[in-house]
Design an enzyme around this catalytic site. Structure first.
Site, PDB file in Angstrom:
ATOM      1  N   ASN A 210       0.858  -1.194   0.000  1.00 26.62           N
ATOM      2  CA  ASN A 210       0.000   0.000   0.000  1.00 26.62           C
ATOM      3  C   ASN A 210       0.887   1.234   0.000  1.00 26.62           C
ATOM      4  OD1 ASN A 210       0.560   0.788   2.870  1.00 26.62           O
ATOM      5  ND2 ASN A 210      -0.338  -1.233   3.200  1.00 26.62           N
ATOM      6  N   ASP A 279      -4.174  -6.281   4.765  1.00 33.78           N
ATOM      7  CA  ASP A 279      -5.228  -7.098   5.379  1.00 33.78           C
ATOM      8  C   ASP A 279      -5.169  -8.558   4.913  1.00 33.78           C
ATOM      9  OD1 ASP A 279      -6.329  -5.141   6.987  1.00 33.78           O
ATOM     10  OD2 ASP A 279      -7.487  -4.298   5.323  1.00 33.78           O
ATOM     11  N   LYS A 289       9.057 -16.192 -11.164  1.00 35.39           N
ATOM     12  CA  LYS A 289       8.252 -15.107 -11.729  1.00 35.39           C
ATOM     13  C   LYS A 289       7.133 -15.731 -12.568  1.00 35.39           C
ATOM     14  CE  LYS A 289       8.776 -11.025 -14.577  1.00 35.39           C
ATOM     15  NZ  LYS A 289       9.081 -10.939 -15.972  1.00 35.39           N
ATOM     16  N   PRO A 305      -2.989 -12.032  10.138  1.00 36.64           N
ATOM     17  CA  PRO A 305      -3.289 -11.873  11.570  1.00 36.64           C
ATOM     18  C   PRO A 305      -3.347 -10.392  11.919  1.00 36.64           C
ATOM     19  CG  PRO A 305      -1.001 -12.532  11.219  1.00 36.64           C
ATOM     20  CD  PRO A 305      -1.674 -12.609   9.887  1.00 36.64           C
ATOM     21  N   ASP A 306      -4.198 -10.035  12.862  1.00 37.31           N
ATOM     22  CA  ASP A 306      -4.257  -8.640  13.317  1.00 37.31           C
ATOM     23  C   ASP A 306      -3.259  -8.484  14.473  1.00 37.31           C
ATOM     24  OD1 ASP A 306      -4.889  -6.196  14.628  1.00 37.31           O
ATOM     25  OD2 ASP A 306      -6.815  -6.199  13.577  1.00 37.31           O
ATOM     26  N   ILE A 307      -2.142  -7.850  14.190  1.00 39.74           N
ATOM     27  CA  ILE A 307      -1.029  -7.770  15.154  1.00 39.74           C
ATOM     28  C   ILE A 307      -1.466  -7.011  16.409  1.00 39.74           C
ATOM     29  CG2 ILE A 307       1.355  -6.970  15.486  1.00 39.74           C
ATOM     30  CD1 ILE A 307       1.575  -7.139  12.335  1.00 39.74           C
ATOM     31  N   PHE A 323      -3.945   2.987  15.295  1.00 37.94           N
ATOM     32  CA  PHE A 323      -4.231   4.048  14.322  1.00 37.94           C
ATOM     33  C   PHE A 323      -5.438   3.608  13.498  1.00 37.94           C
ATOM     34  CE2 PHE A 323      -1.104   7.540  13.822  1.00 37.94           C
ATOM     35  CZ  PHE A 323      -0.352   7.276  14.959  1.00 37.94           C
ATOM     36  N   LYS A 337     -13.521   0.734  16.152  1.00 41.94           N
ATOM     37  CA  LYS A 337     -12.259  -0.010  16.063  1.00 41.94           C
ATOM     38  C   LYS A 337     -11.579  -0.051  17.430  1.00 41.94           C
ATOM     39  CE  LYS A 337     -10.630   0.455  11.814  1.00 41.94           C
ATOM     40  NZ  LYS A 337     -10.003   1.080  10.668  1.00 41.94           N
ATOM     41  N   LYS A 341     -10.986  -3.604  19.422  1.00 41.43           N
ATOM     42  CA  LYS A 341      -9.640  -4.111  19.732  1.00 41.43           C
ATOM     43  C   LYS A 341      -9.243  -3.872  21.192  1.00 41.43           C
ATOM     44  CE  LYS A 341      -8.007  -3.544  14.972  1.00 41.43           C
ATOM     45  NZ  LYS A 341      -6.868  -3.549  14.068  1.00 41.43           N
TER      46      LYS A 341
HETATM   47  N1  CTP Z   1      -3.199  -3.471  12.470  1.00 37.74           N
HETATM   48  C1  CTP Z   1      -2.387  -4.504  12.834  1.00 37.74           C
HETATM   49  N2  CTP Z   1      -2.389  -5.676  12.151  1.00 37.74           N
HETATM   50  C2  CTP Z   1      -3.211  -5.859  11.112  1.00 37.74           C
HETATM   51  C3  CTP Z   1      -4.047  -4.814  10.702  1.00 37.74           C
HETATM   52  C4  CTP Z   1      -4.014  -3.636  11.410  1.00 37.74           C
HETATM   53  O1  CTP Z   1      -1.619  -4.346  13.796  1.00 37.74           O
HETATM   54  N3  CTP Z   1      -3.214  -7.006  10.469  1.00 37.74           N
HETATM   55  C5  CTP Z   1      -3.209  -2.213  13.230  1.00 37.74           C
HETATM   56  C6  CTP Z   1      -2.686  -1.027  12.464  1.00 37.74           C
HETATM   57  O2  CTP Z   1      -1.290  -0.859  12.685  1.00 37.74           O
HETATM   58  C7  CTP Z   1      -3.504   0.101  13.050  1.00 37.74           C
HETATM   59  C8  CTP Z   1      -4.835  -0.544  13.292  1.00 37.74           C
HETATM   60  O3  CTP Z   1      -4.557  -1.907  13.515  1.00 37.74           O
HETATM   61  O4  CTP Z   1      -3.014   0.511  14.299  1.00 37.74           O
HETATM   62  C9  CTP Z   1      -5.745  -0.387  12.103  1.00 37.74           C
HETATM   63  O5  CTP Z   1      -6.842  -1.208  12.279  1.00 37.74           O
HETATM   64  P1  CTP Z   1      -7.554  -1.940  11.064  1.00 37.74           P
HETATM   65  O6  CTP Z   1      -8.774  -2.567  11.613  1.00 37.74           O
HETATM   66  O7  CTP Z   1      -6.651  -2.788  10.333  1.00 37.74           O
HETATM   67  O8  CTP Z   1      -7.841  -0.769  10.150  1.00 37.74           O
HETATM   68  P2  CTP Z   1      -8.125  -0.952   8.663  1.00 37.74           P
HETATM   69  O9  CTP Z   1      -7.198  -1.908   7.993  1.00 37.74           O
HETATM   70  O10 CTP Z   1      -8.153   0.423   8.127  1.00 37.74           O
HETATM   71  O11 CTP Z   1      -9.502  -1.672   8.792  1.00 37.74           O
HETATM   72  P3  CTP Z   1     -10.799  -1.388   7.975  1.00 37.74           P
HETATM   73  O12 CTP Z   1     -10.429  -1.757   6.600  1.00 37.74           O
HETATM   74  O13 CTP Z   1     -11.774  -2.280   8.643  1.00 37.74           O
HETATM   75  O14 CTP Z   1     -11.077   0.052   8.171  1.00 37.74           O
END
Ligand code: CTP
Length: 398
Positions: A210, A279, A289, A305-307, A323, A337, A341
């Site tokens: 991104n 995501d 390739k 995974p959501d860290i 954030f 959010k 979390k």
């Molecule tokens: N985050 C994380 N690990 C992930 C995704 C997000 O640690 N796999 C953290 C980001 O660093 C940030 C926050 O979670 O602090 C963002 O939340 P997130 O729900 O991921 O936001 P978006 O990706 O913008 O979700 P959405 O598309 O639902 O708005």
């Protein structure tokens, strides 16, 4: 908030090839509003002349212990009276050895001894000199005596070798001095930060990522260091130079970022998740390739995974800050959010505005409600954020 403006500084320059950078350093300091009095050692005069510094600083330059220009003829004492700090840059191996022994046989070493203000040293020398046990001893002694080290950096040296011992760049020295004067709101706290984008491989040369630049995360790392914290920065791929005092763990994918965070989080007091984590990752990326053909290519994506959520749901989590970049319904989505979390604090911004720009407006959401941080550059916002985090953190844990 300029911490340097109207400060009075004695800038000591010792002999070494890096002395040429001291002229640029003096110029940057003057531009930051610092009143700079330069003192050259005899060796330094072989690299640069007093006239250069006099022209840059608009102040008399001193080289001689027996200089009679000061009012009482005691430059070695008068120069540091009223000074906010003595900064020696570059500080040679020989000069640091002399300081470590408390010797005072020239003007600069004498005024380092006869001072009641902080002493900052920016070392510069060949890597073998820096690594020599004698230098290690001297540096340890100087730090034990209260001196603050700025650098050295790692990199290519004037002698053609590469390693530790390079003088920090002049702007990094100015930043280090500025940090020295800032309030230590997070003194000795361990702060873990994620920054930048992640990159999820599709094949050997392509991937999904991104447009996050990493600027906000790096600014938060710098602001936390300025506040006296020990900082570990887990960074996805960026083009940025990390703050010299941060421990940096470079990662590429979300999975690697998760592993790096998990290896560090037990030691962390505060976790700030600034990274724009992808995501999804690609199931079964190709090691080679992928060749194009006329068929439709289907990629299978699986959720990463959501860290942040993982860390925040630990039995004894550090103080967690998230954030939220939203393109609509900023306050509502960010607060959802935060609750989902289980975060004490979330930092919301406009996703479309924040990417790639240097100025942002932020909205902080915590248990007390909303706090607006009006539009400013990312470092200013990071400093305001760290102040807010320190207030909440100390309120909760002390
Ligand atoms: N985050 C994380 N690990 C992930 C995704 C997000 O640690 N796999 C953290 C980001 O660093 C940030 C926050 O979670 O602090 C963002 O939340 P997130 O729900 O991921 O936001 P978006 O990706 O913008 O979700 P959405 O598309 O639902 O708005």
């Amino acid at each position: 908030m300029p911490e340097l403006a109207f400060r009075r500084l004695v800038l000591g320059v010792t002999g070494g090839v890096a002395a040429y950078k001291a002229a640029e350093l003096a110029r940057l300091l003057v531009r930051s509003g610092v009143e700079v009095r330069v003192v050259l050692t005899e060796a330094a005069t072989h690299f640069l002349g007093a006239a250069t510094f006099q022209a840059i600083t608009g102040q008399p330059v001193y080289t001689d212990l027996w200089d009679t220009r000061s009012p009482q003829g005691m430059a070695h004492i008068e120069l540091t009276r009223g000074a906010d700090a003595v900064l020696v840059a570059p500080a040679s191996a020989d000069f640091m050895a002399k300081l470590a022994q408390g010797r005072a046989d020239d003007l600069l070493s004498t005024l380092c001894l006869a001072r009641d203000c902080p002493l900052l040293l920016a070392p510069a020398m060949n890597r073998q000199m820096w690594e020599h046990p004698a230098t290690r001893r001297n540096v340890a002694q100087l730090v034990a005596d209260g001196a603050v080290l700025l650098g050295p950096a790692v990199g290519e040296q004037a002698c053609g070798e590469s390693g530790y011992g390079r003088l920090l760049e002049p702007q990094q020295i100015v930043d280090g001095l500025d940090a020295h004067f800032r309030p230590k709101l997070l003194k000795d706290r361990r702060v873990l930060i994620t920054a930048g984008p992640t990159y999820e491989a599709i094949d050997a040369v392509r991937g999904i990522t991104n447009r996050s630049s990493g600027k906000m995360g790096y600014a938060v790392a710098r602001a936390a260091l300025e506040a006296g914290a020990q900082v570990t920065l887990v960074s996805g791929p960026t083009c940025l130079e990390p703050p010299p005092a941060a421990q940096v763990i470079p990662v590429v994918s979300a999975q690697q970022m998760l592993e790096a965070v998990e290896s560090q989080v037990d030691a962390a007091d505060i976790f700030i998740a600034v990274a724009a984590v992808a995501d999804y990752y690609v199931l079964n990326p190709s090691e080679m390739k992928i060749k194009k053909d006329a068929h439709i290519l289907t990629l299978e994506l699986a959720p990463n995974p959501d860290i942040l959520a993982n860390v925040a749901s630990r039995p004894q989590p550090p103080f967690c800050v998230g954030f939220a970049a939203e393109s609509e319904n900023l306050e509502e989505y960010a607060e959802l959010k935060r609750r989902r979390k289980h975060l004490p604090l979330i930092v919301a911004n406009d996703a479309l505005e924040a990417i790639g720009t240097d100025e942002v407006a932020l909205l902080l959401l915590d248990d007390d409600g909303q706090h607006r941080l009006p539009r400013a550059d990312k470092l200013t916002q990071a400093r305001r954020l760290i102040e807010h985090i320190a207030r909440l953190y100390h309120g909760l844990f002390q």
